[in-house]
Design a protein around this motif. Structure first.
Motif, PDB file in Angstrom:
ATOM      1  N   PHE A   1       0.835  -1.192   0.000  1.00 24.18           N
ATOM      2  CA  PHE A   1       0.000   0.000   0.000  1.00 24.18           C
ATOM      3  C   PHE A   1       0.873   1.245   0.000  1.00 24.18           C
ATOM      4  O   PHE A   1       2.039   1.206   0.375  1.00 24.18           O
ATOM      5  CB  PHE A   1      -0.921   0.001   1.225  1.00 24.18           C
ATOM      6  N   ASP A   2       0.267   2.356  -0.396  1.00 24.41           N
ATOM      7  CA  ASP A   2       0.958   3.650  -0.359  1.00 24.41           C
ATOM      8  C   ASP A   2       0.771   4.319   1.002  1.00 24.41           C
ATOM      9  O   ASP A   2       1.662   5.024   1.479  1.00 24.41           O
ATOM     10  CB  ASP A   2       0.421   4.576  -1.460  1.00 24.41           C
ATOM     11  N   TYR A   3      -0.410   4.105   1.605  1.00 23.84           N
ATOM     12  CA  TYR A   3      -0.729   4.729   2.891  1.00 23.84           C
ATOM     13  C   TYR A   3      -1.396   3.723   3.805  1.00 23.84           C
ATOM     14  O   TYR A   3      -2.071   2.786   3.358  1.00 23.84           O
ATOM     15  CB  TYR A   3      -1.672   5.926   2.707  1.00 23.84           C
ATOM     16  N   ARG A   4      -1.224   3.978   5.071  1.00 24.04           N
ATOM     17  CA  ARG A   4      -1.916   3.231   6.121  1.00 24.04           C
ATOM     18  C   ARG A   4      -2.577   4.283   7.002  1.00 24.04           C
ATOM     19  O   ARG A   4      -1.916   5.211   7.477  1.00 24.04           O
ATOM     20  CB  ARG A   4      -0.910   2.402   6.913  1.00 24.04           C
ATOM     21  N   LEU A   5      -3.891   4.167   7.171  1.00 19.94           N
ATOM     22  CA  LEU A   5      -4.652   5.103   7.989  1.00 19.94           C
ATOM     23  C   LEU A   5      -5.219   4.378   9.200  1.00 19.94           C
ATOM     24  O   LEU A   5      -5.661   3.231   9.085  1.00 19.94           O
ATOM     25  CB  LEU A   5      -5.812   5.721   7.209  1.00 19.94           C
ATOM     26  N   GLN A   6      -5.221   5.048  10.333  1.00 21.97           N
ATOM     27  CA  GLN A   6      -5.920   4.533  11.516  1.00 21.97           C
ATOM     28  C   GLN A   6      -7.181   5.380  11.671  1.00 21.97           C
ATOM     29  O   GLN A   6      -7.095   6.602  11.799  1.00 21.97           O
ATOM     30  CB  GLN A   6      -5.052   4.631  12.767  1.00 21.97           C
ATOM     31  N   VAL A   7      -8.318   4.719  11.633  1.00 24.00           N
ATOM     32  CA  VAL A   7      -9.604   5.397  11.663  1.00 24.00           C
ATOM     33  C   VAL A   7     -10.372   4.940  12.899  1.00 24.00           C
ATOM     34  O   VAL A   7     -10.430   3.749  13.192  1.00 24.00           O
ATOM     35  CB  VAL A   7     -10.422   5.062  10.387  1.00 24.00           C
ATOM     36  N   THR A   8     -10.975   5.886  13.612  1.00 27.54           N
ATOM     37  CA  THR A   8     -11.831   5.532  14.739  1.00 27.54           C
ATOM     38  C   THR A   8     -13.273   5.872  14.382  1.00 27.54           C
ATOM     39  O   THR A   8     -13.531   6.845  13.678  1.00 27.54           O
ATOM     40  CB  THR A   8     -11.442   6.289  16.031  1.00 27.54           C
ATOM     41  N   ALA A   9     -14.188   5.055  14.875  1.00 26.16           N
ATOM     42  CA  ALA A   9     -15.610   5.272  14.621  1.00 26.16           C
ATOM     43  C   ALA A   9     -16.396   4.785  15.831  1.00 26.16           C
ATOM     44  O   ALA A   9     -15.886   4.042  16.666  1.00 26.16           O
ATOM     45  CB  ALA A   9     -16.049   4.519  13.363  1.00 26.16           C
ATOM     46  N   ARG A  10     -17.638   5.228  15.897  1.00 27.03           N
ATOM     47  CA  ARG A  10     -18.481   4.834  17.029  1.00 27.03           C
ATOM     48  C   ARG A  10     -18.818   3.341  16.989  1.00 27.03           C
ATOM     49  O   ARG A  10     -18.829   2.665  17.999  1.00 27.03           O
ATOM     50  CB  ARG A  10     -19.759   5.663  17.045  1.00 27.03           C
ATOM     51  N   ASP A  11     -19.096   2.847  15.787  1.00 28.02           N
ATOM     52  CA  ASP A  11     -19.455   1.445  15.591  1.00 28.02           C
ATOM     53  C   ASP A  11     -19.245   1.119  14.113  1.00 28.02           C
ATOM     54  O   ASP A  11     -18.804   1.974  13.346  1.00 28.02           O
ATOM     55  CB  ASP A  11     -20.893   1.171  16.056  1.00 28.02           C
ATOM     56  N   ILE A  12     -19.555  -0.106  13.710  1.00 27.55           N
ATOM     57  CA  ILE A  12     -19.334  -0.516  12.320  1.00 27.55           C
ATOM     58  C   ILE A  12     -20.192   0.303  11.337  1.00 27.55           C
ATOM     59  O   ILE A  12     -19.672   0.745  10.308  1.00 27.55           O
ATOM     60  CB  ILE A  12     -19.543  -2.038  12.149  1.00 27.55           C
TER      61      ILE A  12
END
Length: 152
Positions: free
Chosen positions: A105-116
């Motif tokens: 991959f070119d980028y790796r992102l860490q994403v937070t969310a309330r739920d799926i």
């Protein structure tokens, strides 16, 4: 690069465990005087070894119970600059970390969310509309173990 002795490493370990320790508490913990502990910490700060103090927020406790790591392969590198992608990704509040990586991959992102369902909304409306996004792979974090790192 600064040469670290055993006392420096003990200070780094103690501060990695509890970044709120002041020089007095640090000195008591390590068996040294408050002024000596303060001078050591100041030296580590000036050398850039201690680059700041951070607060660790329990994401689940504030309503963000899902963390997802995204691998992103850009579709076309020439049309959109990496800076444009990074700027657009950084404007998404749910994106906590942006890493430019080498490999599949070119980028790796860490994403937070309330739920799926909240993550799906972020993915469809925000991530997939970023400049030049091609392939996206998601890994949902099940558990996390924090390590202090190579301090010794």
């Amino acid at each position: 690069m600064i040469a670290l002795d055993d006392t420096d490493r003990q200070i780094l370990r103690a501060l990695a465990e509890d970044g709120t320790l002041n020089a007095g508490a640090l000195g008591r913990r390590l068996g040294m005087s408050q002024p000596s502990a303060w001078r050591r910490v100041k030296r580590l700060q000036e050398a850039g070894v201690l680059a700041g103090t951070r607060v660790v927020i329990d994401r689940a406790a504030v309503g963000f119970g899902v963390t997802v790591f995204l691998g992103i392969k850009l579709a076309t590198r020439g049309r959109v600059s990496l800076e444009d992608f990074e700027r657009a990704a950084g404007a998404i509040p749910e994106v906590q970390v942006i890493q430019h990586v080498l490999g599949q991959f070119d980028y790796r992102l860490q994403v937070t969310a309330r739920d799926i369902p909240d993550f799906e909304r972020v993915l469809r409306r925000r991530i997939m509309t970023l400049p030049a996004v091609g392939h996206v792979e998601a890994n949902v974090m099940l558990s996390e173990e924090r390590r202090l790192g190579p301090l010794g």
